[in-house]
Design a protein around this motif. Structure first.
Motif, PDB file in Angstrom:
ATOM      1  N   UNK A   1      -6.797 -43.923 -31.457  1.00 41.26           N
ATOM      2  CA  UNK A   1      -7.565 -43.043 -32.353  1.00 41.26           C
ATOM      3  C   UNK A   1      -8.358 -42.035 -31.533  1.00 41.26           C
ATOM      4  N   UNK A   2      -8.965 -42.495 -30.447  1.00 40.03           N
ATOM      5  CA  UNK A   2      -9.742 -41.602 -29.589  1.00 40.03           C
ATOM      6  C   UNK A   2      -8.845 -40.553 -28.935  1.00 40.03           C
ATOM      7  N   UNK A   3      -7.629 -40.942 -28.553  1.00 43.48           N
ATOM      8  CA  UNK A   3      -6.696 -39.993 -27.940  1.00 43.48           C
ATOM      9  C   UNK A   3      -6.391 -38.845 -28.896  1.00 43.48           C
ATOM     10  N   UNK A   4      -6.060 -39.170 -30.136  1.00 47.27           N
ATOM     11  CA  UNK A   4      -5.734 -38.124 -31.109  1.00 47.27           C
ATOM     12  C   UNK A   4      -6.977 -37.356 -31.538  1.00 47.27           C
ATOM     13  N   UNK A   5      -8.120 -38.011 -31.485  1.00 49.19           N
ATOM     14  CA  UNK A   5      -9.376 -37.340 -31.861  1.00 49.19           C
ATOM     15  C   UNK A   5      -9.763 -36.290 -30.823  1.00 49.19           C
TER      16      UNK A   5
ATOM     17  N   UNK B   1       0.046 -46.012 -25.416  1.00 49.93           N
ATOM     18  CA  UNK B   1      -1.040 -45.458 -24.599  1.00 49.93           C
ATOM     19  C   UNK B   1      -0.533 -45.080 -23.212  1.00 49.93           C
ATOM     20  N   UNK B   2       0.296 -45.945 -22.627  1.00 52.61           N
ATOM     21  CA  UNK B   2       0.852 -45.665 -21.302  1.00 52.61           C
ATOM     22  C   UNK B   2       1.715 -44.405 -21.340  1.00 52.61           C
ATOM     23  N   UNK B   3       2.504 -44.238 -22.406  1.00 56.20           N
ATOM     24  CA  UNK B   3       3.341 -43.050 -22.539  1.00 56.20           C
ATOM     25  C   UNK B   3       2.526 -41.774 -22.639  1.00 56.20           C
ATOM     26  N   UNK B   4       1.385 -41.834 -23.299  1.00 60.62           N
ATOM     27  CA  UNK B   4       0.496 -40.678 -23.373  1.00 60.62           C
ATOM     28  C   UNK B   4      -0.136 -40.395 -22.012  1.00 60.62           C
ATOM     29  N   UNK B   5      -0.525 -41.462 -21.325  1.00 61.32           N
ATOM     30  CA  UNK B   5      -1.205 -41.319 -20.035  1.00 61.32           C
ATOM     31  C   UNK B   5      -0.279 -40.835 -18.927  1.00 61.32           C
ATOM     32  N   UNK B   6       0.973 -41.275 -18.943  1.00 60.67           N
ATOM     33  CA  UNK B   6       1.896 -41.005 -17.836  1.00 60.67           C
ATOM     34  C   UNK B   6       2.192 -39.509 -17.718  1.00 60.67           C
TER      35      UNK B   6
END
Length: 253
Positions: A242-246, A156-161
């Motif tokens: 799941x919400x990130x990919x959704x 999640x941190x890698x997606x957010x950064x």
């Protein structure tokens, strides 16, 4: 389930780990040795026992958790950040693979790396203290659950950064302090009543307590509570991914 896709991502992540295998091994061994010298020898000479366990042995579970949580988080965050940074993440998004398969590959690789580091630190600790593990299978189970849950958070941190500085921001400012304040080097019963209450709001406290129980059959909270805490944390991370990919948050911009 596309196991071929999962295997490709997993092997790619593990190959990156083995390219820097010496550094990955050397850093935790040196840091663990220093902790034993400072905490085990210097402080241990003044605090001989904690709840009937020698202080040198008492800090082993905390040392393992400190390294494992940091390694799992950083490996997973860097693993997914680089494809996002280089743009190759769109290959995963356009390929016929589900979000679960992508997560299994990246998180599985990060969790495996952290698990290996945890075992190395455990082996190193035998060089410094006389250590007996009361429940080896439970210890391994807690170790695996911790590796997986914090790898999910690292993902999640890698997606957010949005830059390299942000990758190390969360582990440095949140995870490390939570581990130190979660009873890694002391028992919560040694704290004043107010700080004991505050400690119970620290989620890492429950992980360390359950992990320490597997070693010495001593815990600050019931083992069932520790398992419930790590299960809840894992479920929250999975739901957020799941919400990130959704929605495509931070990955389709």
């Amino acid at each position: 389930m596309n196991f071929l896709a999962v295997g490709v991502i997993y092997r790619r992540e593990m190959a990156r780990f083995f390219r820097t295998f010496l550094q990955s091994l050397l850093a935790p061994v040196i840091s663990t040795s220093l902790y034993f010298v400072v905490f085990g020898a210097a402080i241990g000479s003044r605090i001989e026992e904690v709840e009937g366990v020698s202080y040198g042995a008492f800090i082993v579970p905390g040392l393992i958790m400190l390294s494992v949580m940091g390694q799992a988080t950083s490996n997973a965050s860097f693993g997914i950040y680089f494809p996002k940074f280089s743009g190759t993440i769109y290959e995963f998004l356009s390929a016929p693979v589900s979000f679960l398969e992508v997560v299994l590959g990246f998180v599985g690789g990060a969790a495996t790396k952290a698990f290996i580091i945890g075992l190395i630190i455990l082996a190193t600790s035998f060089l410094f203290v006389d250590l007996t593990i009361a429940h080896p299978l439970a210890m391994l189970a807690f170790l695996v659950l911790t590796c997986v849950s914090f790898s999910l958070m690292g993902f999640i941190i890698g997606i957010w950064a949005e830059n390299f500085e942000q990758l190390s921001l969360i582990p440095l400012l949140i995870i490390t302090p939570l581990v130190f304040l979660g009873g890694a080097f002391y028992s919560a019963s040694m704290l004043p009543p107010l700080w004991q209450t505050i400690t119970h709001f620290n989620p890492v406290f429950y992980l360390i307590s359950g992990f320490r129980w597997a070693f010495f059959e001593q815990a600050d909270v019931p083992v069932a509570v520790s398992l419930a805490a790590i299960a809840a944390f894992t479920a929250i991370c999975l739901a957020f991914i799941w919400w990130i990919f959704r929605t495509g948050w931070k990955i389709r911009a």
